[in-house]
Design an enzyme around this catalytic site. Structure first.
Site, PDB file in Angstrom:
ATOM      1  N   LYS A   1      44.687  41.187  37.673  1.00 44.86           N
ATOM      2  CA  LYS A   1      43.283  41.310  37.265  1.00 44.86           C
ATOM      3  C   LYS A   1      42.625  42.516  37.913  1.00 44.86           C
ATOM      4  CE  LYS A   1      39.792  39.900  34.944  1.00 44.86           C
ATOM      5  NZ  LYS A   1      39.416  41.348  34.886  1.00 44.86           N
TER       6      LYS A   1
ATOM      7  N   SER B   1      38.761  39.829  30.507  1.00 44.25           N
ATOM      8  CA  SER B   1      37.749  39.670  31.553  1.00 44.25           C
ATOM      9  C   SER B   1      36.442  39.096  31.023  1.00 44.25           C
ATOM     10  CB  SER B   1      37.484  41.026  32.233  1.00 44.25           C
ATOM     11  OG  SER B   1      36.911  40.866  33.504  1.00 44.25           O
TER      12      SER B   1
ATOM     13  N   SER C   1      35.198  41.503  38.978  1.00 46.35           N
ATOM     14  CA  SER C   1      35.891  40.582  38.072  1.00 46.35           C
ATOM     15  C   SER C   1      37.198  40.024  38.622  1.00 46.35           C
ATOM     16  CB  SER C   1      36.159  41.268  36.729  1.00 46.35           C
ATOM     17  OG  SER C   1      34.968  41.339  35.971  1.00 46.35           O
TER      18      SER C   1
ATOM     19  N   LYS D   1      37.568  36.304  38.854  1.00 44.68           N
ATOM     20  CA  LYS D   1      38.063  35.451  37.766  1.00 44.68           C
ATOM     21  C   LYS D   1      39.448  34.884  38.056  1.00 44.68           C
ATOM     22  CE  LYS D   1      35.284  37.766  34.220  1.00 44.68           C
ATOM     23  NZ  LYS D   1      34.812  39.090  34.580  1.00 44.68           N
TER      24      LYS D   1
END
Length: 374
Positions: A218, A114, A51, A54
């Site tokens: 993140k 997320s 993730s 992203k």
């Protein structure tokens, strides 16, 4: 980002990297104000980001917002295909076909909970299709010089190895986001919770609210990727960016992230060289109303040394010039190379300090005449 270097030789136990990094395959710590690499472990090794992908989706959206090609209040709705493939799959903000969602809410969901579904809805709404959005992601990666990265999905879902990054490239991406879009970074990154359609979810950032100055960025996890993290923290105006890749457990990731950040702030002294907005140098301009423009620091520029030392600093302005008008104030047009002692030089971006419109006929004649005498 400049070229990666090895960690400086420690002068005392205080400069030794923390033991919590031992079980982590990939780690990197960069002082953003100087571009200096404070610690590096396999910084150019390609790994699966999960993730953390992203962050590039967010960066592309920030670029579109800055150009006026996307607006926070724009409304999208989940397509039938997106609903079929992504409704409540993995991390989600529980989008469905019955509710409109704004770009603002999509970015909040992608950044803080997320949202896999949010990435797909954003990609389809803003670019017309996921393949079109991926083309934008990879174009931005190339423009930023992310030579060890490729994106095959907007959300980091398993894609048989099409999506990969390196720690060095992720730090480059974080630097670009922070330098080019500081206001959007503050608006969307690092919220402890996010609520949409009556559902509140928690941000799983391992240092947010636990480490002084931590404000994002993140996390990522799949069985293939392990546990990763692209994180940042700021203390007394000094910002560090950190990458952890391939940790075996969330506990290993959290311990390594916290220890590395605290070590970076404690083991190195930082000297401010230029304040945000201060002029650093000048650059020549061709075909413009002016023949040169000031180069300014988009944020504080500093030099880091192991605590207790004060090595000499050498500076060099680097740009491909002369610059071609028109140039807009705030455009990143040059770099400052900072060399501390005998260590490898690192570079930080410099911005145009003023607008330089393309020259009209009279200005071109004037510049041509001046060029005969200089």
């Amino acid at each position: 980002m400049g070229a990666a270097s090895s960690v400086p030789s420690p002068l005392s136990d205080a400069n030794l990297p923390p033991a919590e990094l031992a079980p982590v395959p990939v780690a990197l710590l960069v002082d953003l104000g100087s571009g200096q690499v404070l610690y590096a472990k396999e910084p150019d090794r390609r790994f699966v980001p999960a993730s953390i992908t992203k962050v590039m989706t967010l960066y592309v959206a920030f670029e579109l917002l800055a150009r006026g090609q996307l607006r926070p209040e724009q409304v999208f709705r989940m397509s039938e295909g997106a609903y079929r493939d992504w409704h409540a799959v993995g991390s989600t903000m529980f989008l469905d076909r019955a509710h409109d969602v704004t770009v603002h809410d999509l970015l909040m969901g992608i950044a803080n909970v997320s949202a896999n579904d949010g990435c797909i809805v954003l990609a389809e709404g803003a670019a017309g299709s996921v393949p079109n959005w991926l083309a934008l992601m990879n174009a931005e990666a190339r423009r930023l010089g992310m030579k060890d990265s490729h994106f095959g999905t907007p959300n980091g879902w398993m894609d048989e190895g099409q999506t990969y990054v390196s720690a060095h490239d992720l730090a480059t991406l974080a630097q670009a986001m922070l330098v080019r879009h500081p206001d959007l970074y503050r608006t969307y990154i690092g919220h402890p919770t996010m609520t949409w359609n009556g559902i509140t979810q928690r941000n799983h950032d391992p240092i947010l609210g636990k480490l002084e100055g931590a404000d994002g960025i993140k996390t990522g996890f799949t069985n293939q990727a392990g546990y990763g993290f692209l994180g940042s923290a700021i203390r007394d105006g000094r910002r560090l960016v950190m990458v952890i890749g391939g940790a075996y457990t969330p506990k290993d990731r959290a311990k390594a992230a916290e220890a590395l950040m605290n070590w970076g702030f404690a083991a190195f002294d930082s000297r401010t060289l230029f304040s945000a907005g201060e002029q650093v140098g000048t650059a020549a301009v061709q075909q413009g109303e002016a023949r040169s423009l000031p180069l300014v620091a988009p944020g504080p520029i500093s030099a880091a040394s192991p605590r207790g030392t004060r090595a000499p600093v050498r500076l060099r302005v680097v740009y491909a010039g002369p610059l071609e008008a028109p140039v807009r104030k705030g455009d990143i047009v040059a770099e400052l190379e900072i060399t501390v002692g005998n260590r490898t030089g690192h570079r930080v971006p410099l911005a145009a300090g003023t607008d330089v419109p393309r020259a009209g006929l009279l200005a071109r004649l004037r510049n041509g005449l001046l060029g005969l005498f200089t």
